[in-house]
Design a protein around this motif. Structure first.
Motif, mmCIF file in Angstrom:
data_model
loop_
_atom_site.group_PDB
_atom_site.id
_atom_site.type_symbol
_atom_site.label_atom_id
_atom_site.label_comp_id
_atom_site.label_asym_id
_atom_site.label_seq_id
_atom_site.Cartn_x
_atom_site.Cartn_y
_atom_site.Cartn_z
ATOM 1 N N PHE A 28 0.855 -1.185 0.000
ATOM 2 C CA PHE A 28 0.000 0.000 0.000
ATOM 3 C C PHE A 28 0.891 1.235 0.000
ATOM 4 O O PHE A 28 1.755 1.393 0.861
ATOM 5 C CB PHE A 28 -0.877 -0.033 1.265
ATOM 6 N N PHE A 29 0.702 2.087 -0.987
ATOM 7 C CA PHE A 29 1.475 3.316 -1.124
ATOM 8 C C PHE A 29 0.543 4.511 -0.987
ATOM 9 O O PHE A 29 -0.518 4.544 -1.605
ATOM 10 C CB PHE A 29 2.149 3.387 -2.498
ATOM 11 N N LEU A 30 0.935 5.476 -0.199
ATOM 12 C CA LEU A 30 0.185 6.719 -0.051
ATOM 13 C C LEU A 30 1.102 7.848 -0.492
ATOM 14 O O LEU A 30 2.201 8.005 0.042
ATOM 15 C CB LEU A 30 -0.256 6.923 1.402
ATOM 16 N N ASP A 31 0.645 8.610 -1.467
ATOM 17 C CA ASP A 31 1.449 9.692 -2.045
ATOM 18 C C ASP A 31 2.834 9.200 -2.446
ATOM 19 O O ASP A 31 3.859 9.808 -2.141
ATOM 20 C CB ASP A 31 1.547 10.871 -1.081
ATOM 21 N N ARG A 32 2.854 8.057 -3.109
ATOM 22 C CA ARG A 32 4.054 7.413 -3.663
ATOM 23 C C ARG A 32 5.020 6.872 -2.616
ATOM 24 O O ARG A 32 6.115 6.465 -2.937
ATOM 25 C CB ARG A 32 4.778 8.348 -4.619
ATOM 26 N N GLU A 33 4.641 6.870 -1.368
ATOM 27 C CA GLU A 33 5.475 6.300 -0.318
ATOM 28 C C GLU A 33 4.821 5.042 0.218
ATOM 29 O O GLU A 33 3.637 5.052 0.566
ATOM 30 C CB GLU A 33 5.686 7.297 0.820
ATOM 31 N N ARG A 34 5.584 3.963 0.290
ATOM 32 C CA ARG A 34 5.040 2.703 0.800
ATOM 33 C C ARG A 34 4.785 2.850 2.293
ATOM 34 O O ARG A 34 5.686 3.095 3.077
ATOM 35 C CB ARG A 34 6.032 1.580 0.547
ATOM 36 N N THR A 35 3.522 2.706 2.658
ATOM 37 C CA THR A 35 3.155 2.827 4.060
ATOM 38 C C THR A 35 2.916 1.470 4.707
ATOM 39 O O THR A 35 3.078 1.341 5.912
ATOM 40 C CB THR A 35 1.901 3.706 4.238
ATOM 41 N N HIS A 36 2.501 0.487 3.910
ATOM 42 C CA HIS A 36 2.269 -0.867 4.417
ATOM 43 C C HIS A 36 2.747 -1.869 3.385
ATOM 44 O O HIS A 36 2.518 -1.691 2.199
ATOM 45 C CB HIS A 36 0.783 -1.140 4.677
ATOM 46 N N GLY A 37 3.369 -2.907 3.844
ATOM 47 C CA GLY A 37 3.791 -3.982 2.955
ATOM 48 C C GLY A 37 3.304 -5.313 3.484
ATOM 49 O O GLY A 37 3.182 -5.516 4.687
ATOM 50 N N GLY A 38 2.987 -6.216 2.587
ATOM 51 C CA GLY A 38 2.552 -7.554 2.984
ATOM 52 C C GLY A 38 1.218 -7.586 3.693
ATOM 53 O O GLY A 38 0.995 -8.413 4.580
ATOM 54 N N MET A 39 0.312 -6.701 3.301
ATOM 55 C CA MET A 39 -1.005 -6.644 3.942
ATOM 56 C C MET A 39 -1.885 -7.800 3.482
ATOM 57 O O MET A 39 -1.883 -8.161 2.315
ATOM 58 C CB MET A 39 -1.733 -5.342 3.576
ATOM 59 N N SER A 40 -2.676 -8.323 4.394
ATOM 60 C CA SER A 40 -3.670 -9.327 4.034
ATOM 61 C C SER A 40 -4.855 -8.621 3.374
ATOM 62 O O SER A 40 -4.996 -7.398 3.445
ATOM 63 C CB SER A 40 -4.148 -10.067 5.284
ATOM 64 N N LEU A 41 -5.717 -9.403 2.753
ATOM 65 C CA LEU A 41 -6.917 -8.852 2.129
ATOM 66 C C LEU A 41 -7.780 -8.132 3.161
ATOM 67 O O LEU A 41 -8.300 -7.046 2.909
ATOM 68 C CB LEU A 41 -7.713 -9.950 1.428
ATOM 69 N N ARG A 42 -7.899 -8.715 4.333
ATOM 70 C CA ARG A 42 -8.710 -8.112 5.394
ATOM 71 C C ARG A 42 -8.129 -6.764 5.839
ATOM 72 O O ARG A 42 -8.854 -5.789 6.012
ATOM 73 C CB ARG A 42 -8.817 -9.052 6.584
ATOM 74 N N SER A 43 -6.805 -6.709 5.992
ATOM 75 C CA SER A 43 -6.156 -5.451 6.377
ATOM 76 C C SER A 43 -6.320 -4.396 5.295
ATOM 77 O O SER A 43 -6.537 -3.223 5.587
ATOM 78 C CB SER A 43 -4.675 -5.672 6.649
#
Length: 76
Positions: A28-43
């Motif tokens: 998950f990237f917000l404003d081109r910065e990765r904020t979360h990696g390896g998130m599950s579908l639920r997350s």
């Protein structure tokens, strides 16, 4: 002055990008910065619905495109 222009171009993009990894998790990237990696579908669903208001059919539509293309960018 050129530095100000460069900075303003980077700040002009306000959006998020979801990328599906080969292991089935999401980055998950917000404003081109990765904020979360390896998130599950639920997350991912919690993040998009609770934080950004993409719930129900909007979330399904985003997820469909991510599944099809491997990524999706949403401008905010």
């Amino acid at each position: 002055m050129s530095r100000t222009r460069k900075d303003s171009k980077n700040r002009a993009f306000h959006g998020l990008e979801i990328v599906k990894n080969q292991d089935g998790t999401f980055d998950f990237f917000l404003d081109r910065e990765r904020t979360h990696g390896g998130m599950s579908l639920r997350s991912l669903e919690e993040e998009l619905c609770v934080r950004f208001g993409f719930c129900g059919q909007e979330f399904v539509s985003i997820l469909d495109q991510v599944e099809r293309d491997g990524r999706m960018t949403v401008l905010l």
